[in-house]
Design a protein around this motif. Structure first.
Motif, PDB file in Angstrom:
ATOM      1  N   THR A  88      23.932  20.173   1.730  1.00 52.04           N
ATOM      2  CA  THR A  88      22.985  20.885   0.860  1.00 52.04           C
ATOM      3  C   THR A  88      23.213  22.394   0.955  1.00 52.04           C
ATOM      4  N   THR A  89      22.602  23.108   0.025  1.00 50.69           N
ATOM      5  CA  THR A  89      22.638  24.578   0.086  1.00 50.69           C
ATOM      6  C   THR A  89      21.978  25.052   1.378  1.00 50.69           C
ATOM      7  N   HIS A  90      20.881  24.386   1.723  1.00 48.56           N
ATOM      8  CA  HIS A  90      20.151  24.694   2.945  1.00 48.56           C
ATOM      9  C   HIS A  90      21.105  24.670   4.152  1.00 48.56           C
TER      10      HIS A  90
ATOM     11  N   LEU B  43      23.914  27.437   3.992  1.00 47.46           N
ATOM     12  CA  LEU B  43      23.432  28.758   4.397  1.00 47.46           C
ATOM     13  C   LEU B  43      23.218  28.809   5.911  1.00 47.46           C
TER      14      LEU B  43
ATOM     15  N   ARG C 194      25.414  31.206   9.088  1.00 45.79           N
ATOM     16  CA  ARG C 194      24.883  31.917  10.249  1.00 45.79           C
ATOM     17  C   ARG C 194      25.756  31.635  11.492  1.00 45.79           C
TER      18      ARG C 194
ATOM     19  N   GLY D 178      19.591  28.719  -4.347  1.00 50.21           N
ATOM     20  CA  GLY D 178      20.229  27.419  -4.557  1.00 50.21           C
ATOM     21  C   GLY D 178      20.833  27.251  -5.933  1.00 50.21           C
TER      22      GLY D 178
ATOM     23  N   ARG E 175      18.539  32.157   1.720  1.00 50.24           N
ATOM     24  CA  ARG E 175      18.268  32.433   3.143  1.00 50.24           C
ATOM     25  C   ARG E 175      16.783  32.694   3.384  1.00 50.24           C
TER      26      ARG E 175
ATOM     27  N   LEU F  16      15.300  29.312   3.736  1.00 46.47           N
ATOM     28  CA  LEU F  16      15.750  28.723   5.011  1.00 46.47           C
ATOM     29  C   LEU F  16      14.997  29.344   6.192  1.00 46.47           C
ATOM     30  N   GLU F  17      14.968  30.677   6.221  1.00 54.34           N
ATOM     31  CA  GLU F  17      14.337  31.357   7.360  1.00 54.34           C
ATOM     32  C   GLU F  17      12.820  31.134   7.391  1.00 54.34           C
TER      33      GLU F  17
ATOM     34  N   ARG G 197      11.293  28.440   6.326  1.00 55.09           N
ATOM     35  CA  ARG G 197      11.119  27.076   6.868  1.00 55.09           C
ATOM     36  C   ARG G 197      11.297  27.089   8.387  1.00 55.09           C
ATOM     37  N   GLU G 198      12.296  27.812   8.859  1.00 51.53           N
ATOM     38  CA  GLU G 198      12.546  27.849  10.314  1.00 51.53           C
ATOM     39  C   GLU G 198      11.381  28.496  11.062  1.00 51.53           C
TER      40      GLU G 198
ATOM     41  N   GLU H 291      13.256  21.599  10.054  1.00 51.20           N
ATOM     42  CA  GLU H 291      12.673  22.441   9.000  1.00 51.20           C
ATOM     43  C   GLU H 291      12.941  21.866   7.607  1.00 51.20           C
ATOM     44  N   LYS H 292      13.882  20.923   7.517  1.00 49.86           N
ATOM     45  CA  LYS H 292      14.167  20.324   6.199  1.00 49.86           C
ATOM     46  C   LYS H 292      12.998  19.468   5.702  1.00 49.86           C
TER      47      LYS H 292
ATOM     48  N   LEU I 224      17.145  16.292   1.648  1.00 47.28           N
ATOM     49  CA  LEU I 224      16.091  17.277   1.956  1.00 47.28           C
ATOM     50  C   LEU I 224      16.728  18.631   2.213  1.00 47.28           C
ATOM     51  N   PRO I 225      16.045  19.714   1.883  1.00 52.41           N
ATOM     52  CA  PRO I 225      14.697  19.795   1.321  1.00 52.41           C
ATOM     53  C   PRO I 225      14.644  19.664  -0.209  1.00 52.41           C
ATOM     54  N   ASP I 226      15.808  19.435  -0.848  1.00 53.82           N
ATOM     55  CA  ASP I 226      15.882  19.466  -2.317  1.00 53.82           C
ATOM     56  C   ASP I 226      14.933  18.468  -2.992  1.00 53.82           C
TER      57      ASP I 226
END
Lengths: 94, 392
Positions: free
Chosen positions: A20-22, A25, A29, B35, B47, B50-51, B53-54, B65-66, B242-244
């Motif tokens: 996934t994109t998630h 990304l 990192r 995305g 990002r 993502l961040e 969610r984290e 976090e997903k 996930l998370p899509d």
């Protein structure tokens, strides 16, 4: 035109594809942290994945990318290279 | 007249300056759709999601976090969990302190999916009747839906115990953390929470238009909405990844950037926030409790509640009290039923409701004192008016 089909990698490069994109990304990192050179690209059409993004990497870094993905629970679908006829081949996967 | 904002239970105000900066920076310097591309600003937007969610996962001890879906608010999170999880004929156990964000979707599911709902009482709104909960769980139950802290009288329900009881009986637990996220510690693993629904704009100090749902891995959950996700675009069905799966359409990226900063602010101060809010609750409870005509609701100990305090002045319409506080003293508070009619039935204030004040982390002692003086003056004036009326 030939330029249309020109693959986004050269002989020394490969394409790492995540789920996934998630995850892509998140992987960036770890690339940065581990000083692995990478370049985000649009996922080439010939590679099966749900994600629209991919990461161009250098071939010698492929094993490190695999172990980094395993260590960090990243769903790396595979590392692809371009075959002789321009098709995408799954070269390595976790 | 300076505003005294005492409606943090509705939405927190003000917000930390970092929240405002993050929103502005995202609007000015990122701008792109997460995305939806591999160019730098689209990745920067990705990002942010993502961040955030984290950061949320860290605060609530969420294993992955997903499993966090961004929503507009807690209401959307609750709707997603209830409508995505419950099937025709399922049995649900809930409490009498729930908000309409729970009551209304459940009511709709009773109609459309023929689910059965049993409501466990909370006598006087002071706590949950655990024996009644145990009895209710004797029948096969698919889901327990429970508010963590009442938005009417601040009562904190015994989450850990409810989680244990639900898990023992094989029921999933949905927690409505609208009044507790960012104020009370929540650990989704230890508290055995299967669905955590929270707004971003209350205790988490983010902007309005943000919220989230956490769902435990393995919970069967269908999306509430279908649409573009930037993934699997060739297929007509929503992706399973996930998370899509739960992120159809363009998200509120600037708002989510603000939420991240709000959560970071809270994460570093959770115990201080709780301490301060308890102090304000104690000060208000002690002061108003000593006034003859004031009736307070909910637990008397500040440690048994969040800083959401409902009161009435004998023989006065709560609306009149609210208007007086606002017009004469600049106190912003909320009167009426607070979208929680069942909670008001529990405390005996249905249908007229109560006056509710909810100080927050940024409320000052002098603001609390001004509010107390305002109530005091109103009680005195009302007493005089009543005397006059009697003379006539």
């Amino acid at each position: 035109m030939g330029s249309e089909k020109k693959p986004p990698v050269n002989d020394n490069q490969a394409v790492a594809v995540f789920d996934t994109t998630h995850e892509t990304l998140k992987a960036e990192r770890f690339f940065r942290r581990n000083k692995i050179p990478f370049k985000p690209i649009v996922k080439p059409r010939g590679i099966e994945s749900q994600c629209g993004m991919a990461e161009r990497i250098e071939k010698p870094d492929a094993d490190q990318v695999i172990s980094m993905s395993l260590e960090n629970n990243l769903n790396l679908l595979g590392i692809y290279t371009v075959g002789l006829e321009g098709e995408w081949d799954l070269w390595k996967c976790p | 007249m300076k505003q005294i904002y005492l409606d943090n239970a509705a939405t927190s105000f003000p917000k930390p300056s970092g929240v405002l900066r993050a929103i502005q920076t995202t609007m000015k310097r990122v701008g792109a759709n997460p995305g939806r591309g591999s160019y730098p600003s689209a990745r920067a937007a990705g990002r942010i999601l993502l961040e955030t969610r984290e950061t949320l996962a860290e605060l609530f001890h969420i294993p992955s976090e997903k499993n966090i879906a961004f929503t507009l608010n807690a209401t959307e999170a609750i709707n997603l969990a209830l409508k995505g999880f419950l099937r025709s004929g399922d049995r649900v156990v809930t409490t009498s302190l729930e908000h309409n964000s729970v009551i209304r979707p459940l009511h709709e599911l009773v109609r459309s999916r023929k689910i059965q709902v049993e409501t466990v009482p909370c006598p006087d709104g002071k706590s949950l009747d655990l024996a009644a909960l145990k009895r209710a769980l004797q029948k096969p139950t698919r889901l327990v839906v429970c508010v963590h802290a009442s938005n009417v009288c601040g009562t904190i329900l015994p989450l850990r115990r409810i989680g244990q009881l639900a898990r023992t009986k094989g029921a999933a637990l949905l927690l409505d953390a609208a009044q507790s996220a960012g104020v009370l510690p929540i650990d989704v693993v230890k508290d055995q929470i299967d669905f955590l629904c929270a707004p971003g704009h209350k205790g988490l100090l983010g902007p309005q238009g943000t919220g989230f749902l956490y769902f435990r891995d393995g919970m069967e959950l269908r999306p509430l909405m279908e649409g573009g996700t930037g993934s699997q675009s060739d297929r007509p069905e929503m992706p399973k990844i996930l998370p899509d799966r739960f992120q159809a359409g363009t998200p509120n990226t600037p708002g989510i950037a603000g939420l991240k900063e709000g959560v970071r602010f809270v994460r570093n101060r959770l115990s201080r926030i709780r301490e301060k809010e308890m102090r304000w609750a104690e000060l208000i409870l002690d002061s108003l409790g000593s006034m003859e005509k004031v009736v307070l609701y909910g637990p008397s100990k500040p440690e048994s509640r969040v800083s959401v305090i409902s009161f009435n002045i004998s023989n006065m319409d709560p609306a009149e009290v609210g208007n007086w506080l606002e017009q004469r003293f600049g106190v912003s508070c909320r009167v009426g039923l607070h979208c929680a009619p069942s909670a008001h039935r529990s405390i005996g204030t249905f249908p007229e409701g109560t006056v509710r004040v909810s100080p927050g982390y940024f409320t000052t002692r002098s603001e609390i004192r001004s509010f107390i003086s305002a109530v005091e003056s109103m009680v005195m004036k009302h007493g005089k008016r009543k005397k006059t009326a009697r003379k006539r």
